[in-house]
Design a protein around this motif. Structure first.
Motif, PDB file in Angstrom:
ATOM      1  N   LYS A  28       5.389 -61.781  36.671  1.00 14.45           N
ATOM      2  CA  LYS A  28       6.209 -62.187  37.814  1.00 14.45           C
ATOM      3  C   LYS A  28       6.188 -61.151  38.932  1.00 14.45           C
ATOM      4  O   LYS A  28       6.921 -61.251  39.885  1.00 14.45           O
ATOM      5  N   ASN A  29       5.336 -60.122  38.780  1.00 15.31           N
ATOM      6  CA  ASN A  29       5.187 -59.069  39.778  1.00 15.31           C
ATOM      7  C   ASN A  29       6.513 -58.377  40.086  1.00 15.31           C
ATOM      8  O   ASN A  29       6.878 -58.180  41.233  1.00 15.31           O
ATOM      9  N   LEU A  30       7.265 -58.018  39.040  1.00 24.20           N
ATOM     10  CA  LEU A  30       8.555 -57.354  39.191  1.00 24.20           C
ATOM     11  C   LEU A  30       8.457 -55.838  39.148  1.00 24.20           C
ATOM     12  O   LEU A  30       9.472 -55.157  39.156  1.00 24.20           O
ATOM     13  N   ILE A  31       7.252 -55.322  39.095  1.00 25.40           N
ATOM     14  CA  ILE A  31       7.092 -53.869  39.040  1.00 25.40           C
ATOM     15  C   ILE A  31       6.431 -53.394  40.318  1.00 25.40           C
ATOM     16  O   ILE A  31       5.720 -54.133  40.990  1.00 25.40           O
ATOM     17  N   GLY A  32       6.670 -52.156  40.655  1.00 23.93           N
ATOM     18  CA  GLY A  32       6.034 -51.550  41.822  1.00 23.93           C
ATOM     19  C   GLY A  32       4.789 -50.794  41.406  1.00 23.93           C
ATOM     20  O   GLY A  32       4.194 -51.056  40.370  1.00 23.93           O
ATOM     21  N   LYS A  33       4.433 -49.813  42.227  1.00 25.52           N
ATOM     22  CA  LYS A  33       3.267 -48.983  41.940  1.00 25.52           C
ATOM     23  C   LYS A  33       3.491 -48.220  40.642  1.00 25.52           C
ATOM     24  O   LYS A  33       4.564 -47.690  40.405  1.00 25.52           O
ATOM     25  N   THR A  34       2.461 -48.181  39.816  1.00 22.50           N
ATOM     26  CA  THR A  34       2.539 -47.479  38.542  1.00 22.50           C
ATOM     27  C   THR A  34       1.856 -46.124  38.655  1.00 22.50           C
ATOM     28  O   THR A  34       0.743 -46.025  39.160  1.00 22.50           O
ATOM     29  N   TYR A  35       2.535 -45.090  38.195  1.00 23.04           N
ATOM     30  CA  TYR A  35       1.963 -43.749  38.125  1.00 23.04           C
ATOM     31  C   TYR A  35       1.647 -43.450  36.669  1.00 23.04           C
ATOM     32  O   TYR A  35       2.374 -43.859  35.784  1.00 23.04           O
ATOM     33  N   GLY A  36       0.579 -42.722  36.431  1.00 23.72           N
ATOM     34  CA  GLY A  36       0.214 -42.387  35.066  1.00 23.72           C
ATOM     35  C   GLY A  36      -0.373 -43.590  34.351  1.00 23.72           C
ATOM     36  O   GLY A  36      -1.007 -44.451  34.959  1.00 23.72           O
ATOM     37  N   LYS A  37      -0.119 -43.648  33.062  1.00 22.52           N
ATOM     38  CA  LYS A  37      -0.643 -44.743  32.242  1.00 22.52           C
ATOM     39  C   LYS A  37       0.362 -45.871  32.146  1.00 22.52           C
ATOM     40  O   LYS A  37       1.568 -45.660  32.226  1.00 22.52           O
ATOM     41  N   GLU A  38      -0.151 -47.070  31.954  1.00 26.88           N
ATOM     42  CA  GLU A  38       0.699 -48.252  31.806  1.00 26.88           C
ATOM     43  C   GLU A  38       0.385 -48.922  30.472  1.00 26.88           C
ATOM     44  O   GLU A  38      -0.777 -49.170  30.156  1.00 26.88           O
ATOM     45  N   LEU A  39       1.423 -49.186  29.708  1.00 32.60           N
ATOM     46  CA  LEU A  39       1.275 -49.855  28.418  1.00 32.60           C
ATOM     47  C   LEU A  39       2.069 -51.156  28.476  1.00 32.60           C
ATOM     48  O   LEU A  39       3.283 -51.136  28.639  1.00 32.60           O
ATOM     49  N   LYS A  40       1.373 -52.280  28.364  1.00 36.47           N
ATOM     50  CA  LYS A  40       2.035 -53.582  28.379  1.00 36.47           C
ATOM     51  C   LYS A  40       2.384 -53.988  26.950  1.00 36.47           C
ATOM     52  O   LYS A  40       1.564 -53.865  26.050  1.00 36.47           O
ATOM     53  N   VAL A  41       3.612 -54.464  26.777  1.00 40.71           N
ATOM     54  CA  VAL A  41       4.078 -54.925  25.473  1.00 40.71           C
ATOM     55  C   VAL A  41       4.600 -56.352  25.620  1.00 40.71           C
ATOM     56  O   VAL A  41       4.850 -56.823  26.722  1.00 40.71           O
ATOM     57  N   ALA A  42       4.798 -57.027  24.500  1.00 38.61           N
ATOM     58  CA  ALA A  42       5.197 -58.433  24.528  1.00 38.61           C
ATOM     59  C   ALA A  42       6.690 -58.630  24.815  1.00 38.61           C
ATOM     60  O   ALA A  42       7.071 -59.558  25.526  1.00 38.61           O
TER      61      ALA A  42
END
Length: 65
Positions: free
Chosen positions: A26-40
């Motif tokens: 839903k594009n509810l996040i802004g710019k990500t710094y560092g690593k990004e881990l997506k979870v369910a």
């Protein structure tokens, strides 16, 4: 949370964003710094935070506080 992760990244600290996939869809996040881990799920997010986190900061007004 964005201000905290930005400041940490600017001071050359490791940043790991653990984000439920529903938020990224839903594009509810802004710019990500560092690593990004997506979870369910939010539950999985909390578990991963306990595994990878050295410290926690509770900020009022966010979805899972």
């Amino acid at each position: 949370m964005g201000c905290v992760s930005t400041a940490a990244a600017m001071h050359e600290r490791r940043v790991l964003g653990i984000i439920p996939s529903a938020f990224t869809e839903k594009n509810l996040i802004g710019k990500t710094y560092g690593k990004e881990l997506k979870v369910a799920t939010m539950h999985e997010r909390l578990l991963k935070m306990m595994v990878f986190g050295d410290a926690f900061i509770a900020l009022p007004g966010v979805f899972d506080t």
